[in-house]
Design a protein around this motif. Structure first.
Motif, PDB file in Angstrom:
ATOM      1  N   VAL A   1      42.076  25.770 -66.782  1.00 41.33           N
ATOM      2  CA  VAL A   1      43.340  26.917 -66.760  1.00 41.33           C
ATOM      3  C   VAL A   1      44.442  26.152 -67.375  1.00 41.33           C
ATOM      4  O   VAL A   1      45.046  25.244 -66.643  1.00 41.33           O
TER       5      VAL A   1
ATOM      6  N   GLY B   1      57.776  22.457 -72.114  1.00 43.51           N
ATOM      7  CA  GLY B   1      56.839  21.966 -71.495  1.00 43.51           C
ATOM      8  C   GLY B   1      57.018  21.536 -70.049  1.00 43.51           C
ATOM      9  O   GLY B   1      56.105  21.169 -69.456  1.00 43.51           O
ATOM     10  N   THR B   2      58.175  21.770 -69.472  1.00 43.73           N
ATOM     11  CA  THR B   2      58.532  21.625 -68.197  1.00 43.73           C
ATOM     12  C   THR B   2      58.425  22.804 -67.301  1.00 43.73           C
ATOM     13  O   THR B   2      58.873  23.974 -67.948  1.00 43.73           O
ATOM     14  N   ILE B   3      58.064  22.751 -66.199  1.00 44.92           N
ATOM     15  CA  ILE B   3      57.963  24.109 -65.084  1.00 44.92           C
ATOM     16  C   ILE B   3      59.539  24.492 -65.223  1.00 44.92           C
ATOM     17  O   ILE B   3      59.680  25.932 -65.173  1.00 44.92           O
TER      18      ILE B   3
ATOM     19  N   MET C   1      40.469  29.715 -68.649  1.00 42.76           N
ATOM     20  CA  MET C   1      40.830  31.058 -67.932  1.00 42.76           C
ATOM     21  C   MET C   1      42.358  31.245 -68.404  1.00 42.76           C
ATOM     22  O   MET C   1      43.048  30.388 -68.422  1.00 42.76           O
ATOM     23  N   GLY C   2      42.655  32.621 -68.351  1.00 45.36           N
ATOM     24  CA  GLY C   2      44.144  32.933 -68.805  1.00 45.36           C
ATOM     25  C   GLY C   2      44.231  32.741 -70.411  1.00 45.36           C
ATOM     26  O   GLY C   2      45.392  32.434 -70.504  1.00 45.36           O
ATOM     27  N   VAL C   3      43.336  32.613 -71.089  1.00 45.18           N
ATOM     28  CA  VAL C   3      43.487  32.334 -72.456  1.00 45.18           C
ATOM     29  C   VAL C   3      42.693  33.330 -73.187  1.00 45.18           C
ATOM     30  O   VAL C   3      41.698  33.973 -72.875  1.00 45.18           O
TER      31      VAL C   3
ATOM     32  N   SER D   1      45.796  33.150 -64.441  1.00 44.78           N
ATOM     33  CA  SER D   1      44.903  33.898 -65.064  1.00 44.78           C
ATOM     34  C   SER D   1      44.571  35.242 -64.719  1.00 44.78           C
ATOM     35  O   SER D   1      44.341  36.205 -65.566  1.00 44.78           O
TER      36      SER D   1
ATOM     37  N   ALA E   1      46.640  28.750 -59.835  1.00 42.76           N
ATOM     38  CA  ALA E   1      45.493  28.986 -61.329  1.00 42.76           C
ATOM     39  C   ALA E   1      45.076  30.265 -61.322  1.00 42.76           C
ATOM     40  O   ALA E   1      45.025  31.012 -62.200  1.00 42.76           O
TER      41      ALA E   1
ATOM     42  N   GLU F   1      60.266  26.618 -68.193  1.00 41.71           N
ATOM     43  CA  GLU F   1      59.387  27.796 -68.535  1.00 41.71           C
ATOM     44  C   GLU F   1      59.764  28.833 -67.383  1.00 41.71           C
ATOM     45  O   GLU F   1      60.111  29.938 -67.728  1.00 41.71           O
TER      46      GLU F   1
ATOM     47  N   TYR G   1      47.327  37.018 -66.591  1.00 38.01           N
ATOM     48  CA  TYR G   1      46.870  37.229 -67.958  1.00 38.01           C
ATOM     49  C   TYR G   1      45.799  38.501 -68.129  1.00 38.01           C
ATOM     50  O   TYR G   1      46.011  39.225 -68.965  1.00 38.01           O
TER      51      TYR G   1
ATOM     52  N   LYS H   1      52.583  32.012 -68.783  1.00 38.80           N
ATOM     53  CA  LYS H   1      52.694  32.433 -70.217  1.00 38.80           C
ATOM     54  C   LYS H   1      52.833  34.136 -70.072  1.00 38.80           C
ATOM     55  O   LYS H   1      53.088  34.845 -71.078  1.00 38.80           O
TER      56      LYS H   1
ATOM     57  N   ALA I   1      41.822  23.152 -61.566  1.00 36.72           N
ATOM     58  CA  ALA I   1      42.133  24.071 -60.450  1.00 36.72           C
ATOM     59  C   ALA I   1      41.369  24.513 -59.243  1.00 36.72           C
ATOM     60  O   ALA I   1      40.296  24.732 -59.486  1.00 36.72           O
ATOM     61  N   GLY I   2      42.053  24.335 -58.076  1.00 35.17           N
ATOM     62  CA  GLY I   2      40.844  24.386 -56.880  1.00 35.17           C
ATOM     63  C   GLY I   2      40.306  25.982 -56.842  1.00 35.17           C
ATOM     64  O   GLY I   2      39.283  25.998 -56.716  1.00 35.17           O
ATOM     65  N   GLY I   3      41.232  27.014 -57.012  1.00 41.58           N
ATOM     66  CA  GLY I   3      40.565  28.341 -56.901  1.00 41.58           C
ATOM     67  C   GLY I   3      39.381  28.545 -57.644  1.00 41.58           C
ATOM     68  O   GLY I   3      38.611  28.974 -57.284  1.00 41.58           O
ATOM     69  N   PRO I   4      39.683  28.518 -59.024  1.00 39.46           N
ATOM     70  CA  PRO I   4      38.339  28.627 -59.833  1.00 39.46           C
ATOM     71  C   PRO I   4      37.141  27.991 -59.340  1.00 39.46           C
ATOM     72  O   PRO I   4      36.022  28.509 -59.403  1.00 39.46           O
TER      73      PRO I   4
ATOM     74  N   PHE J   1      56.031  30.079 -63.821  1.00 34.86           N
ATOM     75  CA  PHE J   1      56.336  29.492 -64.772  1.00 34.86           C
ATOM     76  C   PHE J   1      54.924  29.407 -65.722  1.00 34.86           C
ATOM     77  O   PHE J   1      54.554  28.799 -66.762  1.00 34.86           O
TER      78      PHE J   1
ATOM     79  N   ILE K   1      50.989  24.188 -68.715  1.00 34.52           N
ATOM     80  CA  ILE K   1      52.078  24.465 -69.881  1.00 34.52           C
ATOM     81  C   ILE K   1      52.208  23.091 -70.705  1.00 34.52           C
ATOM     82  O   ILE K   1      52.350  23.385 -71.785  1.00 34.52           O
ATOM     83  N   ASN K   2      52.016  22.162 -69.967  1.00 38.06           N
ATOM     84  CA  ASN K   2      52.090  20.711 -70.592  1.00 38.06           C
ATOM     85  C   ASN K   2      51.072  20.077 -70.962  1.00 38.06           C
ATOM     86  O   ASN K   2      50.935  18.679 -71.127  1.00 38.06           O
TER      87      ASN K   2
ATOM     88  N   SER L   1      45.787  31.167 -54.890  1.00 35.16           N
ATOM     89  CA  SER L   1      45.723  30.211 -55.884  1.00 35.16           C
ATOM     90  C   SER L   1      46.710  30.174 -56.900  1.00 35.16           C
ATOM     91  O   SER L   1      46.667  31.299 -57.452  1.00 35.16           O
TER      92      SER L   1
END
Lengths: 704, 704
Positions: free
Chosen positions: B388, A27-29, B418-420, A174, A170, A32, A177, A154, B313-316, A152, B391-392, A168
């Motif tokens: 988004v 769970g830490t960057i 997002m990204g899910v 996404s 985020a 990952e 993904y 998935k 998250a800013g972008g979305p 970092f 991880i943690n 961005s």
């Protein structure tokens, strides 16, 4: 690899990577990112760096970069913000050449962060390193020689042909993904974060030379250097299609909107103009971006806009036909031979015309034969295959048959298997063999429209920026003079400035008394228009300050005294200083030219038709300075009212060349004098005869 | 169930079903359909019918329907076409009340099929049965009391609130699949095929009374009875939102385009007008349809257009803000209390304004607090939650938190993780609890725009169709007379016809000689316009056949002889029969009214501004007859040039009421006289003074 390396190679093609701030904690960057690099099979050495652990992930861990015995090409920095500077020093001294700074808390986090980022940048430059970030999500290179998955997130992206920049983190995550979900592969990815050092433009230049990157996707929130972007993209987009989601449309910085042109230019018009001129496709959603990228990355660009549709169900065929026509593409008209070939192979087909409806009984053989027939038809530029799998038809065989036909004919083909999962075997088979498979036929057609736009752009002549012989000195003097009196240039002086740049203006003279008036009248020649000349009177017409169609000396004298009276009535106590005498132009179409300064993108050039067209319908076109010949041609032709210029209902066409030339000369003017903030020519008479085209009124605002 | 049953209950709520043509063979429709009914858990008896098998799927199989010992409500017919008639007789004699005919080969298969379908329909009516199909994909009712899954597709739809009609089996199947994929439940489904008996309109009336159906989706290729559809939908859509994908936009039947109005009306304009007037949302893709249906079926319609966005998250957030503004919605402006509540709960939030950016560290608690704050703000009509997953952060906890806040505040909420994956636990949790979860935030905003459109429509006053006192007899006589001379009515007669229906016309008289001319001039009053009056001369102006602004008797006489000369020059040997004398109207705005007959949808009414607006910009609005008061108001206000009517730059507004009234009177006219094929009033002067508004020229084409 003994040849000279591009500095960015140390980031995207490193031989060794230090992960500074690596961690074993779930769970830490730090965990990952290290995990992703190792799981991705990085083709080089990885060195975890963290003073708190002797070993991470079964790899020896160093307490600082300087301790690593081997050379380190790239350091990825994940430590808390206040440790970043120390780590950078450590890297610099060690001879590290590339940095990716994941750590946030810089420019995006207020004044202190801005200052820190400045220092960071200076340090990086000082050591001769290049840096991605700070405040970013990482980088990826799927090249099998490299295999660097340094994010970092998935998602381990698939290998492919797409270079992908995200501003961005985020959105980047996404989007990676989503790309993976639809089987779209990328070559390289960079989350560029705050862009303190490496910018999007740097990556474009880097990927220009990267043979594995054939298509470029960008998610952008702003342009750091729009001029440079345009310069790179104008050329690059011809070789590698570029697709952009530019957000912040509605949040864009505001623009001085004192002029007419300024008030007409929407906040986002600068970006649209920039991308259009640079040949970059702008899409409004991530979904659209990937649909289009799929088409570009898996198939060649169709040679034209004529589409064939082959379906086994009427409804989807109709839906797709609708979309084709709505998106400005067209249905190919089949030759008799094509129809005969379909008829012979699929006697029960419901429709031999386009769209071909093979009906629900069509199997792999029927699809194969019909597809081969339409692919062979020279009138077909691309083929859309729709397949709603009926229960008793072998789906895999149909997919095989599509592959087989595609391998024989090289024409681009796009498929939609409707009511079938994205992961079903036939969909996977098609995608694995570079045949795009979309969930919905509408997405295919939208993408085809993008491809067609790209094809047309690519066929545009190379940008030519003509240079006219002008009287720059005279213009400069007028502008200097204007700066001493409030920065506004109106009336005769504004027309003279246009004249100095070779823009035709209507014969005009000032007359301060009846004698001068008659002299001017004789010189200019009847019919004439007289206008009160006082900048304090903005709406001259409304107070009776304009008298037109004067045909004799008597009428002119009479008008002069009338104007004097109107003036005294409108501005009691004001000093009447005379009138502007102008030749009256009859016939022709009133047009409008303008320049307004976009704070982010520089001078925006405008063209439109005058009067209600510009006032009510807002039927105007915009492009950014500098204008190429092509830009100017497109501007004039893209207004809706263009038919009024090109000869409507038997009227003679006006001198369209002349209008283009005015745009190019205005672009040269604003290029020579960036202090011009606003310029409106309203009206400019466009006439069938070149010698009668002329600006009648002009208003210029100069920065003082 | 002893009460009287609706005849369609025997199809959608049967107590027993015979599957005629059932089969044990894999890959046959007869097997799949029977299988689906049984697997679906039909809450009644199923009787397979097939003379070739004694038992199918462990159920006794009958050789004909007549042999079944029990009562049979519904028979589903899958036998080859040539056996259908026999089976229907068998069913009729047995007392079966409902039929679903899957078998194809009827109207869609050429003249023989058309004839067969006619016979089929007669037979069905003769036995007092109702029938869905032929050539259809089946029906579904997910009601737990019924559980009828009578299609041969692979998808067992989820239970829900949506009634879904598909005119195409293939589209129906792929749409059921897609609905299931995104977790969207339906109440009833019908593939209506050739609509030989039960039509879409019948289903609308049936579902109007069905408490489980709250939203209606339709995939349509044509309207069997557009007038009836409009009548039902105008009312029904106020209670149950209706969403339509109507394909065949570009293939729609062509329309007589001899008139001006006809040439301006796009082929698809009738459908757009019909749906708009009926309050039915038209979407252009299946994806959009389901996105919108999700919003309607899971949440209440927002009370207004003001949206709040909460993101990590800013972008979305920016992407979503862009979409909100572009789609004509607006960002809610938070109260200070709201901002303070967010600040207290999430001190590290990057933005307390809308969109709220909680940054990547936001957990379930932060989401909950921020959401509660914006939900409580009265300025917020709906909330978009973007997430988004970092991880943690515990995704399920965030989803739980959204549910919890939603249960406290009743405001509609829409999410995008997002990204899910679509099937991930948090997405499922949200959907299972009626919180829409979309893959892309743009889809949420597009749907919100549809909801807002629906809200505005629902607030429209009930349709009022005013009836004016008119001189129907006089109009009828003029039309009768026109039929004897080619069906055209021009000049004075056309104006008289308008006058008979209370539409103001400019004072006009015919004058066949100078005496009549002077008499007319005195009666009408100066200034005058004289026009040559000969239907053979279409473009009067071009040959000098119109002289305007005549202010004295002398000018009028002079103009008369000039017109005579122009006439003789233009039509050598023609007989000059005089001129039309009209009062000249000064000032005002030229407008255009029109009627053109759409072959599918009846009279199309048009309104626009005259001259270039209609010729070049094509800035016109269309609605279908009959026009309600609301329709007329919307028509006038929806042209882009409307500001020219409502008072542009200080000019007085024209009599907009008068323009609406003209539209309503024209609608009454064409309602009274359906033989009117085309009508153009061009120009009609719209002026600030009611008494000066008047039609100047009119042209009518009547069916002879």
């Amino acid at each position: 690899m003994s040849e000279a390396r591009n500095p960015l190679d140390y980031i995207f093609r490193p031989r060794s990577v230090a992960v500074v701030g690596a961690s074993p904690k779930k769970g830490t960057i730090g965990r990952e990112l290290l995990h992703n690099i190792i799981e991705g099979g990085f083709n080089g050495s990885v060195f975890p760096v963290n003073p708190n652990y002797p070993v991470i992930h079964s790899i020896k861990c160093y307490s600082k970069v300087g301790e690593i015995p081997d050379a380190v090409d790239l350091a990825i920095i994940i430590v808390p913000r206040d440790f970043v500077m120390g780590v950078v020093d450590d890297c610099g001294k060690k001879g590290v050449r590339g940095l990716v700074v994941i750590t946030a808390g810089f420019k995006e986090a207020g004044p202190k962060g801005v200052e820190l980022e400045k220092q960071l940048k200076e340090k990086v430059v000082g050591y001769g390193m290049r840096m991605i970030g700070p405040n970013c999500f990482g980088v990826v290179n799927t090249n099998p020689d490299i295999r660097l998955y340094a994010t970092f997130g998935k998602t381990q992206p698939l290998a492919g042909k797409i270079g992908f920049i995200s501003q961005s983190g985020a959105m980047g995550e996404s989007m990676l993904y989503h790309a993976q979900q639809i089987g779209l592969g990328i070559s390289q990815f960079a989350s560029i974060g705050n862009k303190a050092d490496v910018s999007g433009n740097d990556l474009l230049e880097y990927w220009r030379e990267d043979s594995q990157t054939e298509v470029i996707l960008m998610y952008l929130e702003n342009f750091g250097n729009p001029l440079k972007f345009t310069k790179i993209a104008r050329e690059l987009s011809r070789k590698k299609p570029m697709i952009v989601v530019k957000s912040g449309r509605t949040l864009a910085g505001s623009r001085a909107a004192v002029s007419h042109t300024g008030s007409l230019a929407g906040l986002d018009i600068g970006v649209d103009a920039l991308l259009e001129q640079a040949g970059v496709l702008r899409v409004s959603s991530v979904e659209e971006m990937f649909d289009l990228a799929t088409a570009f990355s898996l198939q060649t660009v169709p040679a034209g806009s004529k589409v064939a549709i082959v379906t086994n169900a009427g409804g989807p065929g109709i839906i797709t036909t609708d979309a084709v026509v709505q998106m400005g593409l067209s249905l190919a008209k089949f030759s008799d031979a094509t129809k005969e070939a379909i008829r012979t192979a699929v006697p029960e087909a419901a429709n031999l015309e386009n769209p071909v409806d093979l009906i629900a009984t069509a199997d792999a053989k029927a699809y194969g034969a019909a597809l081969a027939a339409v692919m062979a038809d020279p009138a077909v530029d691309s083929v859309i295959v729709l397949f709603v799998p009926p229960i008793n038809i072998d789906q895999m065989a149909v997919a095989q048959s599509i592959l087989e036909v595609h391998s024989r004919f090289k024409k681009p083909i796009y498929t939609s298997l409707m009511g079938v999962s994205e992961n079903s075997p036939p969909v996977s088979l098609l995608r694995d063999n570079s045949i795009p498979a979309y969930a919905f036929p509408e997405s295919i057609v939208k993408s085809l429209a993008g491809l067609e736009r790209y094809r047309v752009w690519s066929a545009r002549p190379e940008s030519v920026f003509p240079k006219f012989k002008v009287n720059r000195k005279a213009a400069g003097e007028l502008l200097e003079k204007a700066k001493t009196c409030g920065g506004k240039i109106l009336g005769l002086e504004a027309l003279e400035l246009l004249g100095a740049y070779g823009i035709p203006v209507v014969p005009s003279k000032m007359a301060g008394n009846p004698d001068e008036l008659l002299e001017a009248a004789v010189k200019i020649g009847f019919p004439l228009v007289l206008k009160i000349n006082d900048p304090k009177l903005v709406h001259k017409t409304e107070i009776g300050g304009v008298i037109a169609d004067l045909r004799t000396k008597e009428e002119v004298l009479d008008a002069y005294s009338k104007l004097q009276k109107s003036y005294e009535k409108a501005l009691p106590g004001g000093k009447f200083t005379g009138v502007l005498v102008q030749r009256m132009i009859k016939g022709g179409v009133e047009t409008v030219f303008g320049i307004t300064l976009d704070r982010s993108y520089g001078p925006l050039m405008m063209f439109g038709l005058g009067g209600v067209f510009v006032e009510v319908i807002k039927d105007v076109s915009f492009r950014l300075h500098p204008l190429s010949k092509t830009d100017a041609g497109e501007m004039v032709r893209s207004v809706k009212a263009f038919p009024l210029l090109s000869g409507f209902r038997g009227s003679k066409p006006v001198q369209i060349d002349k209008l283009e030339e005015v745009l190019l000369r205005l672009s040269q003017l604003v290029g020579d004098f960036p202090e011009i903030l606003e310029l409106d020519i309203n009206p400019f008479f466009a006439t069938p005869e070149a010698e009668n085209c002329a600006a009648v009124d002009c208003r210029i605002v100069v920065s003082v």
